[in-house]
Design an enzyme around this catalytic site. Structure first.
Site, PDB file in Angstrom:
ATOM      1  N   HIS B  30      25.563 -26.045  -2.134  1.00  0.00           N
ATOM      2  CA  HIS B  30      24.184 -25.859  -1.662  1.00  0.00           C
ATOM      3  C   HIS B  30      23.176 -25.791  -2.813  1.00  0.00           C
ATOM      4  CE1 HIS B  30      25.852 -21.847  -2.330  1.00  0.00           C
ATOM      5  NE2 HIS B  30      24.650 -21.543  -2.747  1.00  0.00           N
ATOM      6  N   ASP B  33      21.114 -28.947  -3.472  1.00  0.00           N
ATOM      7  CA  ASP B  33      20.046 -29.335  -2.545  1.00  0.00           C
ATOM      8  C   ASP B  33      18.976 -28.261  -2.442  1.00  0.00           C
ATOM      9  OD1 ASP B  33      21.353 -31.739  -1.806  1.00  0.00           O
ATOM     10  OD2 ASP B  33      22.737 -30.545  -0.607  1.00  0.00           O
ATOM     11  N   HIS B  34      19.276 -27.110  -2.944  1.00  0.00           N
ATOM     12  CA  HIS B  34      18.354 -25.983  -2.795  1.00  0.00           C
ATOM     13  C   HIS B  34      18.035 -25.420  -4.177  1.00  0.00           C
ATOM     14  CE1 HIS B  34      16.923 -21.923  -1.686  1.00  0.00           C
ATOM     15  NE2 HIS B  34      16.632 -22.453  -0.531  1.00  0.00           N
ATOM     16  N   PHE B  35      17.211 -26.103  -5.006  1.00  0.00           N
ATOM     17  CA  PHE B  35      16.516 -27.336  -4.691  1.00  0.00           C
ATOM     18  C   PHE B  35      16.915 -28.378  -5.727  1.00  0.00           C
ATOM     19  CE2 PHE B  35      14.010 -23.722  -3.280  1.00  0.00           C
ATOM     20  CZ  PHE B  35      13.703 -24.063  -1.979  1.00  0.00           C
ATOM     21  N   VAL B  40      18.386 -22.635  -6.832  1.00  0.00           N
ATOM     22  CA  VAL B  40      18.059 -21.233  -6.525  1.00  0.00           C
ATOM     23  C   VAL B  40      19.015 -20.751  -5.438  1.00  0.00           C
ATOM     24  CG1 VAL B  40      16.301 -19.699  -5.573  1.00  0.00           C
ATOM     25  CG2 VAL B  40      15.617 -21.594  -7.049  1.00  0.00           C
TER      26      VAL B  40
END
Lengths: 127, 177
Positions: B30, B33-35, B40
């Site tokens: 994750h 993609d975050h971000f 983060v």
């Protein structure tokens, strides 16, 4: 001992925090489930907050005597019978049960408790 | 069960309080993609980690006989961001337990290399104890619970509610091969 007005104000703040409703929605006549959208888990939250705010103990069955609703001696065809209603009135002297008594369907029980009932209940506990 | 959002317990006092850590790594999917280009730790997954910290505390209190689920987040305030390489520390305290559910409060911190802990989040949440109408549903197997709690060092650091007596594995755990 806090006045009923002070108790109402604290309960109003509690319900605003616990249910995310606006202050002006929390009137004496508002029902917790139908008007304020309380779900079963919210009652645990509300009881916990009230215990802290007023330094009292609230056994869950005192405020919501749901055991009556599951007692076969008190329920017939999905409604409370005379004995069940009498027991409910005895256990919930702070609540106005007249309207519920006209058609005491079990499924409507969750809708009977109002903010005013809670004020009277807390007043009886802090007296 | 692979939805682990904490790595191990450092403190575990049965039914009272627990402290767990979560080490954030760039290897977690994750984070890409975050971000993109600015990884983060999602605050929602921090909440899940805190919920697991207090949830496992409650499961152990009931000796894994009750089905405990996150029911409500009363409050969640985040003060900053956490990045790969940070160690998060979740400190949860059970405020109230009854047969219907529990209320917990928790604080999360970012532990700096020098051991200093910076306040990261403050949370209040409720777990529900599912009633008998869910008795035919199995949440986790005894083996899952044992592996989870042993791997997370609960029985290495755990004590009973008195804060002194060493926490023992339940008999059901010992009987597994």
């Amino acid at each position: 001992m806090p006045s009923e007005e002070e108790i109402f104000k604290t309960i109003q703040e509690t319900l605003v925090e616990a249910l995310g409703v606006d202050e002006d929605e929390v009137t004496e006549d508002a029902t917790l489930v139908a008007d304020l959208g309380a779900e079963s888990i919210d009652f645990l939250d509300i009881v916990f907050r009230l215990e802290k705010a007023f330094d009292i103990k609230i056994p869950r069955e005192e405020l919501f005597p749901q055991d009556i609703l599951t007692n076969a001696a008190y329920v017939e065809d999905g409604k409370l019978n005379e004995a069940g209603l009498a027991e409910l009135k005895k256990r919930m002297p702070f609540a106005d049960l007249d309207k519920f008594a006209e058609n005491p369907k079990i499924q409507e029980f969750g809708n009977i408790l109002t903010v005013g009932d809670m004020v009277r209940f807390v007043a009886s506990k802090v007296a | 069960m692979r939805w682990f959002w904490l790595d191990k317990f450092e403190v575990f006092q049965s039914g009272v309080k627990a402290q767990a850590i979560k080490c954030i790594t760039l290897a977690e999917d994750h984070m890409h993609d975050h971000f993109p280009f600015y990884p983060v730790m999602p605050h929602s997954l921090v909440l899940e980690g805190i919920a697991q910290t207090s949830g496992l505390l409650i499961c152990e209190y009931y000796k894994y006989k009750q089905k405990v689920v996150l029911a409500k987040i009363n409050k969640a305030v985040f003060h900053c961001l956490a990045f790969p390489g940070d160690t998060l520390v979740y400190k949860a305290t059970v405020e109230r337990i009854d047969e219907n559910g529990t209320v917990s409060s928790a604080s999360a911190y970012i532990r700096k290399p020098n051991g200093e802990e910076v306040l990261f989040a403050e949370v209040e949440m409720m777990h529900a104890i599912l009633d008998d109408s869910y008795s035919d549903k199995k949440q986790f197997s005894t083996r899952d619970y044992r592996n989870l709690m042993v791997n997370m060092k609960v029985y290495e650091v755990g004590v009973e509610a008195d804060g002194v007596t060493r926490l023992a594995e339940p008999e059901e755990f010992k009987n597994l091969d």
